[in-house]
Design a protein around this motif. Structure first.
Motif, short mmCIF file in Angstrom:
data_model
loop_
_atom_site.label_atom_id
_atom_site.label_comp_id
_atom_site.label_asym_id
_atom_site.label_seq_id
_atom_site.Cartn_x
_atom_site.Cartn_y
_atom_site.Cartn_z
N UNK A 151 26.08 29.99 40.57
CA UNK A 151 26.76 31.19 40.06
C UNK A 151 28.17 30.91 39.55
N UNK A 152 28.61 29.67 39.63
CA UNK A 152 29.99 29.37 39.23
C UNK A 152 30.22 29.56 37.73
N UNK A 153 29.15 29.57 36.95
CA UNK A 153 29.28 29.76 35.50
C UNK A 153 28.74 31.12 35.09
N UNK A 154 28.79 32.09 36.00
CA UNK A 154 28.20 33.41 35.74
C UNK A 154 28.89 34.13 34.58
N UNK A 155 30.17 33.87 34.35
CA UNK A 155 30.86 34.55 33.26
C UNK A 155 32.34 34.24 33.26
N UNK A 156 32.92 34.29 32.08
CA UNK A 156 34.36 34.10 31.91
C UNK A 156 35.05 35.47 31.80
N UNK A 157 36.31 35.51 32.18
CA UNK A 157 37.07 36.75 32.02
C UNK A 157 37.15 37.13 30.54
N UNK A 158 36.82 38.36 30.19
CA UNK A 158 36.92 38.77 28.78
C UNK A 158 38.36 38.77 28.31
N UNK A 159 38.52 38.75 27.01
CA UNK A 159 39.87 38.76 26.43
C UNK A 159 40.66 39.96 26.92
N UNK A 160 41.91 39.69 27.30
CA UNK A 160 42.79 40.74 27.75
C UNK A 160 42.69 41.06 29.22
N UNK A 161 41.81 40.37 29.94
CA UNK A 161 41.63 40.59 31.38
C UNK A 161 42.14 39.38 32.15
N UNK A 162 43.03 39.63 33.10
CA UNK A 162 43.55 38.57 33.97
C UNK A 162 42.95 38.74 35.35
N UNK A 163 42.44 37.65 35.91
CA UNK A 163 41.83 37.67 37.24
C UNK A 163 42.67 36.80 38.16
N UNK A 164 43.00 37.33 39.34
CA UNK A 164 43.81 36.57 40.29
C UNK A 164 43.48 36.99 41.71
N UNK A 165 43.78 36.10 42.65
CA UNK A 165 43.65 36.41 44.07
C UNK A 165 44.94 37.06 44.56
N UNK A 166 44.82 37.88 45.60
CA UNK A 166 46.01 38.55 46.13
C UNK A 166 45.86 38.82 47.62
N UNK A 167 47.00 38.83 48.30
CA UNK A 167 47.08 39.33 49.68
C UNK A 167 48.17 40.38 49.79
N UNK A 168 48.77 40.75 48.67
CA UNK A 168 49.91 41.65 48.65
C UNK A 168 49.48 43.08 48.99
#
Length: 262
Positions: free
Chosen positions: A114-131
């Motif tokens: 599943x690691x190649x399931x999909x890339x973030x579309x243009x204009x979308x930022x994906x990040x991890x958070x604990x805030x």
């Protein structure tokens, strides 16, 4: 190739069989024979295996005690059932005042697939958070998605992070300053499994590939940590996507809920 039945057996042993050992700090468990009952900040939970040895009267009494303990707290409770539980369980729950919510499909697949399931579309930022600010933003987004008050979710995620930070990764997807989707990876320690939870997206941002990108990001984290299997209790919307990505349907699960207002 692991068969459907083998995957279901692994799920019952490693996922259902280890719930009591991996609860957040503010979830309070109690045992009543084969039932694990948990008081949570949202609503209570009940998990049960090995009910086949109970007579009908014993099962009815057990269900009644679970319901009555929740009633004494003034709290709704969800009994999580599975399609391969004893056949009369749901009818006994119905007679005790429980009602079913939407059925979900239990899907399991290999993290590496599943690691190649999909890339973030243009204009979308994906990040991890604990805030904590982000966790409250997630709760606001979930409230909009589900049309209900999900403000409790921020504290629940915070407690999970504080209880076992190595076992949860919260991911957000943003368009500029707007949080449009969120999901989390929950690692089940001592097992071969991690669960994909969350995955809710604002209506206007669906069908753009964000959900697939969140699956891929969490799958990569799981694979990097040596996790073999990914598990999802998938909604009717998510299940077809996940099965196209390579996960396998191994069973069903349905929450049966009793509420003081019923």
């Amino acid at each position: 190739m692991t068969t459907r039945n083998e995957l279901l057996d692994l799920h019952d042993q490693q996922v259902r069989g280890t719930i009591a050992s991996r609860l957040p700090n503010n979830w309070k468990p109690s045992r009543d024979g084969p039932v694990l009952q948990i008081a949570t900040p949202a609503r209570g939970l009940a998990f049960a295996q090995d009910l086949d040895g109970l007579g009908v009267e014993e099962l009815d009494a057990l269900i009644g005690r679970v319901r009555d303990r929740s009633a004494a707290r003034g709290q709704a409770i969800e009994w999580k059932t599975y399609g391969h539980d004893r056949q009369d369980l749901t009818e006994r729950l119905r007679l005790a005042g429980f009602a079913p919510e939407d059925e979900e499909t239990v899907v399991i697949g290999l993290a590496d697939d599943l690691t190649a399931a999909g890339e973030a579309p243009n204009g979308i930022a994906i990040r991890a958070t604990t805030d904590l600010t982000d966790l409250h933003r997630i709760a606001v987004m979930e409230s909009e998605v589900w049309g209900a008050d999900w403000s409790w979710l921020a504290d629940d995620l915070r407690d999970r992070i504080e209880s076992a930070p190595e076992n949860i990764v919260v991911i957000v997807a943003e368009a500029a300053d707007e949080l449009v989707s969120a999901a989390w990876l929950v690692i089940i320690p001592g097992t071969e499994f991690a669960a994909l939870w969350g995955g809710s997206t604002l209506v206007q941002w669906r069908r753009k590939g964000i959900y697939r990108a969140l699956v891929a990001r969490r799958a990569q984290i799981a694979a990097d940590r040596g996790i073999k299997y990914l598990l999802v209790d998938a909604s009717k919307d998510s299940s077809p996507i996940l099965q196209r990505l390579g996960l396998h349907a191994v069973g069903t699960t349905t929450p049966w809920v009793w509420s003081p207002t019923t």
